[in-house]
Write a protein that holds these residues in place. Structure first.
Motif, short mmCIF file in Angstrom:
data_model
loop_
_atom_site.label_atom_id
_atom_site.label_comp_id
_atom_site.label_asym_id
_atom_site.label_seq_id
_atom_site.Cartn_x
_atom_site.Cartn_y
_atom_site.Cartn_z
N VAL A 42 27.45 -10.23 -23.81
CA VAL A 42 27.11 -9.03 -24.53
C VAL A 42 27.69 -7.83 -23.85
O VAL A 42 27.77 -7.72 -22.59
CB VAL A 42 25.42 -8.92 -24.30
N GLY A 43 28.49 -7.05 -24.65
CA GLY A 43 29.33 -5.99 -24.23
C GLY A 43 28.46 -4.50 -23.81
O GLY A 43 27.27 -4.36 -24.17
N PHE A 44 29.31 -3.91 -23.06
CA PHE A 44 28.68 -2.72 -22.78
C PHE A 44 28.13 -1.69 -23.82
O PHE A 44 26.97 -1.12 -23.50
CB PHE A 44 29.60 -1.73 -21.98
N GLY A 45 28.77 -1.87 -24.96
CA GLY A 45 28.25 -1.10 -26.01
C GLY A 45 27.47 -1.62 -27.23
O GLY A 45 27.57 -0.98 -28.21
N GLN A 46 26.78 -2.67 -26.64
CA GLN A 46 26.08 -3.30 -27.87
C GLN A 46 24.59 -3.22 -28.07
O GLN A 46 23.84 -3.12 -29.06
CB GLN A 46 26.48 -4.96 -27.82
N LEU A 47 24.02 -2.99 -26.67
CA LEU A 47 22.65 -2.77 -26.59
C LEU A 47 22.28 -1.30 -26.92
O LEU A 47 22.76 -0.63 -26.99
CB LEU A 47 22.11 -2.82 -25.28
N GLY A 48 21.08 -1.09 -27.70
CA GLY A 48 20.54 0.10 -28.32
C GLY A 48 20.56 1.04 -27.19
O GLY A 48 21.09 2.21 -27.44
N CYS A 49 19.97 0.93 -25.91
CA CYS A 49 20.00 1.77 -25.03
C CYS A 49 21.16 2.08 -24.46
O CYS A 49 21.57 3.23 -23.50
CB CYS A 49 18.91 1.48 -23.95
N TYR A 50 22.20 1.53 -24.84
CA TYR A 50 23.81 1.56 -24.50
C TYR A 50 24.69 2.43 -25.47
O TYR A 50 25.80 2.40 -25.43
CB TYR A 50 24.31 0.60 -23.83
#
Length: 772
Positions: A42-50
């Motif tokens: 899971v990449g740095f820019g994939q989670l909603g909070c990121y």
């Protein structure tokens, strides 16, 4: 003879004696539970909070309840990072320079985590914690993952009291290769019955925690929860993917811009952050055909559904802890093990076994599969344009020492111990820092010995100082990186990288092309240039030299040497195996299936399979020996009173040979012989053709040609089983009857491989590297 000191008194009778019990080991008063959640790829820019475009409300909830770190780093690869998370030592100090399947005979590379590098679980269980592990392991040597062991590097051998998950690097979400404690088990349900591994793992986590808490509610737990998500295969029930229908039609170029904008709004990146330059490997979205755009967008929709589905399972665990009244005193840490993965290649894949066997994927065929992507029929992975977008704002991806490979999300909450809510922390943190942080939070000193083994020094730095001091000076100021002979070094806001050659697809051959001298270093002032957008090496040659020399110093301290940029030669390096090489392999029914790395190798060579069976009156049917899955393999079985053999070619074709006569009743040998009739051309995706002959005893009862066979592998996620087809059935003919166990008696099945083995080393290297 007792080895424990006794503090009572023993007289001639009970009346004259005084009993004594040793004091029960308990952790410090009010010690928190610890829940470490490790996501995969899971990449740095994939989670909603990121700033990601995927809904992750439960992970966001952890961040809102605590802290979000924007400067957390990993090793850029799975097993190496996980070894850091467990031990607090660097990956080379753990012997985990890479995944264990490419181990070599040097201390930093041998794939065996030394017992002097104790696991967090080993420390906590000796201090009175319940220790539970669920999901992906990938920390034991590949050769030890069969029923033959040894088991000392399995979860129960490294301090966990209970385990439920899979030992390798990936597995099918609908038919996983499951281990319960120290033995194999089959999934408790089927895909048709609604089974999905991530849901199973979450439910088991709840059960394990509940089992302990209902008996001893004051005893804290350490739970290591590691779903296979979001590693390939990207598999999720269709409704989860359909939620994102049309959401990624804008393509990966625009997606990066939207993600960066959201990241700035959330404050997860500095306001002056720029997008790193366009990855030269990635096609511009506008250059793709309409069909390519449609397919690739759907592949991303499936990934998005997979991640949100995983988030929902994490939410179930959080909700359960809240119901128990335990959530406030639980230190929750959620991380990813590396950046997003580019293993789907430039066009993505609907079945990685075709890629591993060099069988080209056809756009029209993949479009036809589009509606079923994410289901049990396919082992899919998105194209690397989405990988690049998933690591926004950074360049590159998993396996590489740029920030796209090594900078990852981390959220932390502990309401009873951290006053801050929804705040962001900027200090540098590395995977080796989690162990000392947990120990400091609990109030436990680093042990001098674990299980009688003297311990090496912890190499990480606790980041507990950041919990309530957002502006505290950074304490972890230097960190080296090395992965597959590519290098990086961080020091006081500067980062130097010695990268892959850019502008070409990354293949195993690039490993040998990577130079090991000190030319080619790039320099980034990440304190000012968060995304590594500007290489300033030419402006600061003295800083480049300083950091390059610092890298060599750190390398010498942590067993990084010798640097190894080899490709196929590294695969062929001699290493321990589960048994001596032999010409005859004997298998028995009823036992565990044999993992791929430990099973007999029959591809592209003459071989025979002989089953010694007893057929009852009225006949029998079922599998005698099966090896592989619906994505490729072979099976010898009986159906309709006839002995049958099928060779499944990458799930695209099944070639069957059927006996002319019914099997006899009573004791009989049922045999197939494979004689190669041509050469394998693995570069073209074709294994050796051959003739299959079927026998009852010495009598030939059938013959047929197999025009093309698997050239390289039967697949990564299934193995060999005797007397049944254990997991994802090889043959379509009996797939609805899986496991299609043989209804007669099997005394043994013997596989003879006297012919010379066939090895395609470069392709094998690519296969193994995709397992991390």
């Amino acid at each position: 003879m007792t080895t424990k000191e006794f503090h009572g008194r023993i007289g001639r009778t009970y009346d004259e004696s005084e009993p004594w019990w040793p004091e029960q080991i308990r952790p410090p008063e009010n010690a928190p539970n610890v829940l470490l959640i490790t996501l995969d790829d899971v990449g740095f820019g994939q989670l909603g909070c990121y700033g990601g475009l995927i809904d992750t409300p439960n992970i966001d909830r952890i961040a809102e309840n605590g802290l979000q770190y924007r400067n957390f780093h990993t090793t850029a690869l799975c097993s190496p990072t996980r070894s850091c998370l467990m031990t607090g030592r660097n990956h080379h100090s753990n012997g985990m320079a890479g995944i264990t399947e490419i181990s070599t005979g040097f201390p930093g590379y041998n794939g065996h985590i030394p017992h002097e590098n104790g696991f967090l679980s080993e420390t906590l269980v000796e201090r009175g914690y319940t220790t539970l592990a669920l999901g992906k392991w990938h920390l034991s040597a590949a050769e030890s993952n069969s029923a033959a062991g040894p088991y000392d590097q399995w979860p129960l051998g490294r301090g966990f009291e209970r385990y439920y998950g899979f030992l390798g690097g990936d597995t099918d979400q609908y038919t996983p290769s499951l281990i319960y404690d120290n033995h194999q088990v089959e999934p408790p349900a089927t895909a048709e019955e609604g089974y999905h591994l991530t849901e199973d793992l979450a439910q088991r986590a709840i059960e394990f925690i509940g089992d302990a808490k209902q008996v001893d509610p004051d005893k804290p737990f350490f739970t290591y929860f590691c779903p296979g998500a979001c590693h390939a295969p990207h598999q999720v029930p269709k409704e989860w993917a359909d939620k994102y229908s049309g959401k990624f039609d804008m393509g990966w170029d625009e997606a990066r811009e939207r993600i960066l904008e959201r990241q700035k709004e959330l404050g997860i990146v500095p306001e002056n952050t720029e997008l790193s330059p366009h990855n030269e490997d990635v096609a511009e979205w506008a250059s793709l055909s309409d069909d390519e755009k449609k397919l690739y967008a759907r592949m991303m929709e499936v990934f998005a559904g997979f991640l949100e589905h995983t988030d929902a399972q994490i939410g179930k665990i959080l909700d359960y802890l809240e119901e128990l009244g335990e959530l406030d005193n639980t230190l929750v840490m959620l991380v990813s093990d590396n950046g997003a993965s580019a293993e789907g290649g430039p066009t993505g894949s609907v079945d990685e076994n075709r890629f591993f066997n060099n069988v080209p994927e056809d756009l029209e065929d993949n479009l036809a599969a589009m509606d079923e992507l994410g289901g049990p029929k396919y082992f899919n992975h998105y194209p690397w344009g989405w990988t690049w977008a998933g690591n926004t704002p950074f360049r590159r991806w998993k396996r590489e020492t740029y920030r796209g490979g090594a900078s990852d999300p981390m959220v932390v909450s502990w309401p009873d111990g951290i006053d801050a809510r929804g705040e962001i922390r900027t200090q540098f943190v590395h995977a080796i820092d989690l162990v000392p942080t947990v120990l400091e939070v609990i109030g436990i000193d680093t042990p001098d010995d674990v299980k009688g083994v003297a311990q090496s020094p912890i190499e990480g730095t606790s980041f507990a100082y950041t919990f309530d001091e957002p502006d505290a000076p950074e304490q972890h100021t230097t960190q080296y990186f090395e992965m597959l002979a590519t290098r990086g070094i961080y020091n006081d806001g500067w980062r130097a990288v010695h990268p892959w050659p850019l502008g070409k697809p990354i293949t195993a051959a690039d490993l040998s092309a990577t130079t090991l001298d000190d030319s080619g270093w790039e320099l980034y002032h990440v304190a000012e240039d968060f995304s590594e957008a500007h290489d300033v090496a030419s402006e600061h040659p003295e800083k480049v030299l300083e950091l390059a020399q610092l890298w060599w110093t750190e390398a010498g301290k942590h067993d990084v040497l010798p640097l190894d940029g080899r490709a196929t030669q590294r695969l062929a390096e001699p290493r321990p195996q589960p048994g001596k090489p032999r010409d005859r392999y004997v298998y028995y029914p009823g036992g565990q299936y044999i993992p791929e790395n430990a099973a007999v190798k029959v591809l592209n060579r003459d071989h025979s399979i002989t089953a010694d069976v007893t057929v009852p009156d009225g006949g029998a049917e079922g599998v005698l020996l099966a090896h592989g899955s619906r994505s490729g393999g072979y099976s010898l079985y009986v159906m309709g009173d006839r002995l049958r053999y099928v060779h499944n070619y990458v799930g695209a074709e099944e070639y069957q040979v059927v006996a002319d006569e019914p099997i006899p009743e009573g004791a009989v040998q049922l045999r197939m012989e494979f004689e190669t009739t041509g050469e394998a051309t693995p570069g073209e995706g074709k294994g050796a053709p051959g003739v299959v002959r079927l026998y009852h005893g010495d009598e030939q009862v059938g013959e047929g040609e197999i025009p093309v066979t698997l050239p390289i592998t039967t697949g990564l996620t299934a193995g060999l089983s005797c007397g049944r087809d254990a997991l994802n059935a090889v043959a379509a003919e009996y797939r609805e009857q899986t496991p299609f166990a043989f209804t007669g008696d099997i005394s043994r099945v013997t596989v003879d491989v006297s012919g010379e083995p066939f090895v395609h080393e470069e392709a094998e290297m690519d296969i193994l590297m995709a397992r991390e």
